[in-house]
Design a protein around this motif. Structure first.
Motif, PDB file in Angstrom:
ATOM      1  N   ARG A   1      87.424   4.258  85.817  1.00  0.00           N
ATOM      2  CA  ARG A   1      87.168   4.555  87.226  1.00  0.00           C
ATOM      3  C   ARG A   1      86.927   3.323  88.087  1.00  0.00           C
ATOM      4  NH1 ARG A   1      82.578   7.920  86.310  1.00  0.00           N
ATOM      5  NH2 ARG A   1      83.320   9.683  85.093  1.00  0.00           N
ATOM      6  N   CYS A   2      86.545   2.226  87.441  1.00  0.00           N
ATOM      7  CA  CYS A   2      86.100   1.077  88.224  1.00  0.00           C
ATOM      8  C   CYS A   2      87.119  -0.070  88.151  1.00  0.00           C
ATOM      9  CB  CYS A   2      84.739   0.614  87.712  1.00  0.00           C
ATOM     10  SG  CYS A   2      84.130  -0.830  88.587  1.00  0.00           S
ATOM     11  N   PRO A   3      87.901  -0.259  89.203  1.00  0.00           N
ATOM     12  CA  PRO A   3      88.914  -1.326  89.185  1.00  0.00           C
ATOM     13  C   PRO A   3      88.288  -2.719  89.105  1.00  0.00           C
ATOM     14  CG  PRO A   3      88.923  -0.149  91.313  1.00  0.00           C
ATOM     15  CD  PRO A   3      87.903   0.520  90.448  1.00  0.00           C
ATOM     16  N   THR A   4      87.084  -2.854  89.632  1.00  0.00           N
ATOM     17  CA  THR A   4      86.423  -4.160  89.594  1.00  0.00           C
ATOM     18  C   THR A   4      86.112  -4.583  88.162  1.00  0.00           C
ATOM     19  OG1 THR A   4      85.439  -3.735  91.736  1.00  0.00           O
ATOM     20  CG2 THR A   4      84.448  -5.474  90.434  1.00  0.00           C
ATOM     21  N   CYS A   5      85.502  -3.676  87.426  1.00  0.00           N
ATOM     22  CA  CYS A   5      85.183  -4.004  86.031  1.00  0.00           C
ATOM     23  C   CYS A   5      86.452  -4.177  85.197  1.00  0.00           C
ATOM     24  CB  CYS A   5      84.275  -2.930  85.419  1.00  0.00           C
ATOM     25  SG  CYS A   5      82.566  -3.062  85.995  1.00  0.00           S
ATOM     26  N   THR A   6      87.478  -3.383  85.515  1.00  0.00           N
ATOM     27  CA  THR A   6      88.741  -3.502  84.785  1.00  0.00           C
ATOM     28  C   THR A   6      89.376  -4.870  85.041  1.00  0.00           C
ATOM     29  OG1 THR A   6      89.060  -1.126  85.010  1.00  0.00           O
ATOM     30  CG2 THR A   6      90.989  -2.415  84.403  1.00  0.00           C
TER      31      THR A   6
ATOM     32  N   LYS B   1      84.687   5.146  79.924  1.00  0.00           N
ATOM     33  CA  LYS B   1      84.759   6.063  81.065  1.00  0.00           C
ATOM     34  C   LYS B   1      84.624   5.289  82.378  1.00  0.00           C
ATOM     35  CE  LYS B   1      82.117   9.870  81.791  1.00  0.00           C
ATOM     36  NZ  LYS B   1      80.962  10.743  81.405  1.00  0.00           N
ATOM     37  N   HIS B   2      83.673   4.376  82.395  1.00  0.00           N
ATOM     38  CA  HIS B   2      83.441   3.582  83.596  1.00  0.00           C
ATOM     39  C   HIS B   2      84.669   2.720  83.931  1.00  0.00           C
ATOM     40  CE1 HIS B   2      81.238   1.297  86.616  1.00  0.00           C
ATOM     41  NE2 HIS B   2      81.816   0.222  86.107  1.00  0.00           N
ATOM     42  N   LEU B   3      85.233   2.107  82.891  1.00  0.00           N
ATOM     43  CA  LEU B   3      86.388   1.231  83.118  1.00  0.00           C
ATOM     44  C   LEU B   3      87.576   1.991  83.709  1.00  0.00           C
ATOM     45  CD1 LEU B   3      86.270  -1.100  79.979  1.00  0.00           C
ATOM     46  CD2 LEU B   3      86.147  -1.832  82.362  1.00  0.00           C
TER      47      LEU B   3
ATOM     48  N   ILE C   1      83.716  -1.203 100.694  1.00  0.00           N
ATOM     49  CA  ILE C   1      83.480  -2.287  99.742  1.00  0.00           C
ATOM     50  C   ILE C   1      82.860  -1.704  98.473  1.00  0.00           C
ATOM     51  CG2 ILE C   1      82.181  -4.399  99.307  1.00  0.00           C
ATOM     52  CD1 ILE C   1      82.406  -4.951 102.323  1.00  0.00           C
ATOM     53  N   HIS C   2      83.428  -2.126  97.342  1.00  0.00           N
ATOM     54  CA  HIS C   2      82.891  -1.669  96.068  1.00  0.00           C
ATOM     55  C   HIS C   2      81.485  -2.217  95.891  1.00  0.00           C
ATOM     56  CE1 HIS C   2      82.949  -0.739  91.750  1.00  0.00           C
ATOM     57  NE2 HIS C   2      82.218  -1.823  91.658  1.00  0.00           N
ATOM     58  N   LYS C   3      80.571  -1.347  95.642  1.00  0.00           N
ATOM     59  CA  LYS C   3      79.201  -1.799  95.447  1.00  0.00           C
ATOM     60  C   LYS C   3      78.884  -1.809  93.954  1.00  0.00           C
ATOM     61  CE  LYS C   3      74.849  -1.315  97.892  1.00  0.00           C
ATOM     62  NZ  LYS C   3      73.935  -1.450  96.780  1.00  0.00           N
TER      63      LYS C   3
ATOM     64  N   LEU D   1      75.326   0.116  86.367  1.00  0.00           N
ATOM     65  CA  LEU D   1      76.271   0.323  85.274  1.00  0.00           C
ATOM     66  C   LEU D   1      77.322  -0.792  85.238  1.00  0.00           C
ATOM     67  CD1 LEU D   1      77.018   2.126  82.935  1.00  0.00           C
ATOM     68  CD2 LEU D   1      78.312   3.580  84.502  1.00  0.00           C
ATOM     69  N   CYS D   2      77.805  -1.189  86.407  1.00  0.00           N
ATOM     70  CA  CYS D   2      78.758  -2.309  86.471  1.00  0.00           C
ATOM     71  C   CYS D   2      78.161  -3.556  85.819  1.00  0.00           C
ATOM     72  CB  CYS D   2      79.126  -2.644  87.918  1.00  0.00           C
ATOM     73  SG  CYS D   2      80.332  -1.524  88.635  1.00  0.00           S
ATOM     74  N   ARG D   3      76.900  -3.796  86.106  1.00  0.00           N
ATOM     75  CA  ARG D   3      76.241  -4.975  85.528  1.00  0.00           C
ATOM     76  C   ARG D   3      76.182  -4.874  84.014  1.00  0.00           C
ATOM     77  NH1 ARG D   3      72.822  -5.280  89.953  1.00  0.00           N
ATOM     78  NH2 ARG D   3      71.155  -4.088  89.002  1.00  0.00           N
TER      79      ARG D   3
HETATM   80 ZN   LIG Z   1      82.203  -1.281  87.453  1.00  0.00          ZN
END
Ligand SMILES: [Zn+2]
Lengths: 82, 198
Positions: free
Chosen positions: A40-45, A36-38, A4-6, A10-12
């Motif tokens: 790597r992070c499918p949730t934020c994308t 950079k984060h986007l 599960i993506h935690k 940074l996500c916040r």
């Molecule tokens: Zn994220």
């Protein structure tokens, strides 16, 4: 079991940023970390995509037409207000 | 009358009582006012009433317009005031929910994506028609958004006004505009989420 993506801090931060800016300023050097984060992070994308689509849907909502009778009514009213 | 006269010229003439100039001004802005009123009220009858009130007020108050702000800024502020008066008369705010979050002032944690994984949204191709079902959904979602947030969302994200202009129209500070816009976007996204991920 799928991991599960935690949400990281940074996500916040990224969520807050895209709620405010969508992707308007993501190209600026200051947003390098966010870009950079986007990547790597499918949730934020997915979150950014959904916010952009929300705005887009309301923007594409068709413009209504002014009913012609309203114009006549308006000028009739204005004649009596003078 | 020539249709290419500037707003300034039309306003100048209309102030002197030139009816044709005023008619021209109405023609130029009737669609903008109606479409904005509709997007805020989400109801044709209320939009029509707001539209009429707006131009009656423009007619009455045109002499107060001093040209220091853009005419459209002044016009939008008259529309939003007409709309607000109507709401007050009818007490229409009952249906909308509160999106003031009590947690916001403590730790700002009201705005996390509330689920651990965010399901991707359906594609919305640019040329896709917004059909009746989707239109109803969009209408219902935005009607649940409290008026003060809805009007900011429509001005900023739909009409494309800057935060500064929106602040002028609504007599709000720029940070207040930004905070309302952010909450409005988050709220609407949540409303549409079940439909867009189904
Ligand atoms: Zn994220």
């Amino acid at each position: 079991m799928k991991r599960i993506h935690k949400h990281s801090a940074l996500c916040r931060e990224v969520a807050r940023h895209i709620q405010n800016q969508l992707d308007a300023e993501l190209l600026s050097p200051a947003c390098r970390e966010i870009r950079k984060h986007l990547r790597r992070c499918p949730t934020c994308t997915a979150y950014l995509d959904s916010l952009k689509k929300t705005v887009l849907l309301y923007r594409r909502y068709p413009d209504p037409h002014v009913p012609a009778i309203m114009r006549e009514k308006l000028f009739a009213i204005l004649k009596t207000t003078t | 009358m020539a249709t290419h006269l500037s707003d300034e010229e039309l306003i100048k003439r209309a102030k002197k009582g030139d009816e044709r100039a005023f008619t021209q001004l109405v023609r130029r802005y009737e669609s903008l006012v109606y479409s904005f009123a509709f997007k805020v009220c989400r109801n044709e009858e209320k939009a029509s009433e707001t539209w009429q009130d707006t131009f009656v007020n423009v007619f009455r108050k045109l002499h107060q317009f001093d040209g220091r702000s853009k005419f459209t800024t002044w016009l939008y502020s008259i529309v939003t005031n007409s709309c607000r008066m109507k709401r007050r008369q009818r007490k229409l705010d009952k249906a909308s929910v509160s999106i003031e979050s009590p947690t916001e002032s403590h730790d700002g944690s009201d705005d996390d994506p509330s689920v651990l994984t965010i399901p991707p949204w359906k594609d919305t191709p640019l040329d896709a028609v917004i059909d009746k079902e989707l239109r109803t959904l969009l209408d219902e979602a935005i009607q649940r958004l409290p008026y003060d947030y809805r009007v900011v969302f429509v001005l900023r994200d739909v009409e494309g006004m800057s935060a500064e202009e929106t602040g002028k129209i609504l007599k709000l500070s720029v940070p207040a505009v930004k905070s309302r816009l952010r909450r409005a976007r988050v709220f609407l996204r949540e409303q549409l989420n079940p439909y867009m991920t189904a």
